[in-house]
Scaffold this active site. Structure first.
Site, PDB file in Angstrom:
ATOM      1  N   VAL A  88       4.272   1.141  -0.392  1.00  0.00           N
ATOM      2  CA  VAL A  88       5.501   0.916   0.106  1.00  0.00           C
ATOM      3  C   VAL A  88       6.044   2.611   0.315  1.00  0.00           C
ATOM      4  CG1 VAL A  88       5.899  -0.980  -1.288  1.00  0.00           C
ATOM      5  CG2 VAL A  88       6.386   0.997  -2.268  1.00  0.00           C
ATOM      6  N   HIS A 103       4.031  -5.072   1.613  1.00  0.00           N
ATOM      7  CA  HIS A 103       4.867  -5.248   0.107  1.00  0.00           C
ATOM      8  C   HIS A 103       6.345  -4.410   0.199  1.00  0.00           C
ATOM      9  CE1 HIS A 103       0.878  -5.408  -2.417  1.00  0.00           C
ATOM     10  NE2 HIS A 103       1.298  -6.290  -1.768  1.00  0.00           N
TER      11      HIS A 103
END
Length: 275
Positions: free
Chosen positions: A103, A119
């Site tokens: 991320v 994600h």
């Protein structure tokens, strides 16, 4: 040329349209810690769980309090040569899509254009009630202003903007949504939550048309990544993994390279470019 370099180079050349799946191991050279050891076990306490974050005020206080220490490390991290090598592989036409479990946004900053952030992205914050969105830096600044006593703490950096800080968080004031006063959460998939279906479908569609799957820096212990290996096997797609230690998909792999990521990727790219 080492045997490992030759094997990776051969895999790339024989499967010119690759879907690449990356995990935390590719960002450790950028100073962002990973979650698991080489046996696939947790290195520290498990990350925050989505249900706990949503229902428990103390969990949110602890999360945002630790983020005051941990987020700047992640925010200031820079792409490393492994990220740059994958950007170059895409430019050379060898990567049809890059799917990342990370991320940190470093693949895009390195120059990759075809990226699915499986994600989510930690640099964005979303309200769980009204979908108001703002930058993580804005929320970080508000947290600092609301909690001046906390900005002086130091602690070891943990994955994904967290820190190994254990203090009394009961006094911590959590910033709320500007619009509705709702719960603010980083726009990422916490453990215990589901990956948005469209991201999964886009990734699977790319895998179906790819010549092979290359996994880099992931133990694949989380199903959201492992599912691509299972699907690749069903579609008879060859799977290679470049990562330190065991993976959940070891029995499915056509090629396993248990080696440091950055030097091996760079060496393979240099030989590919020279050819």
């Amino acid at each position: 040329m080492t045997n490992a370099t030759a094997a990776l180079l051969e895999f790339i050349e024989q499967h010119p349209r690759l879907l690449v799946l990356t995990g935390a191991g590719i960002s450790t050279d950028s100073g962002i810690p990973d979650y698991r050891d080489q046996q696939g076990q947790w290195k520290r306490q498990q990350p925050v769980q989505h249900p706990d974050f949503m229902r428990c005020e103390h969990t949110r206080k602890r999360y945002w309090g630790r983020s005051l220490v941990g987020w700047p490390v992640m925010r200031d991290a820079q792409p490393n040569p492994a990220h740059s090598a994958l950007a170059r592989l895409e430019q050379l036409g060898h990567i049809s899509l890059l799917v990342t479990q990370n991320v940190d946004g470093l693949h895009r900053r390195a120059g990759n254009r075809r990226v699915v952030d499986l994600h989510g992205r930690s640099d964005q914050v979303v309200c769980m009630s009204c979908d108001y969105r703002c930058s993580r830096d804005e929320t970080h600044q508000r947290s600092a202003e609301l909690n001046p006593d906390f900005i002086h703490y130091t602690a070891a950096t943990a994955p994904d903007g967290d820190a190994d800080l254990e203090v009394d968080f009961s006094r911590f004031r959590v910033p709320e949504c500007h619009q509705c006063g709702g719960i603010l959460k980083p726009d990422v998939v916490f453990f215990g939550d589901n990956v948005p279906k469209q991201r999964v479908m886009d990734s699977l569609n790319a895998l179906e048309s790819a010549d092979g799957l290359l996994v880099i820096g992931s133990s694949l212990m989380v199903y959201s990544g492992f599912r691509f290996c299972r699907q690749a096997q069903e579609w008879n797609k060859p799977i290679a993994a470049l990562t330190l230690g065991k993976t959940r998909a070891d029995e499915l792999l056509s090629l396993k390279l248990n080696a440091p990521i950055t030097p091996l990727l760079q060496a393979a790219l240099n030989n590919l470019s020279s050819e």
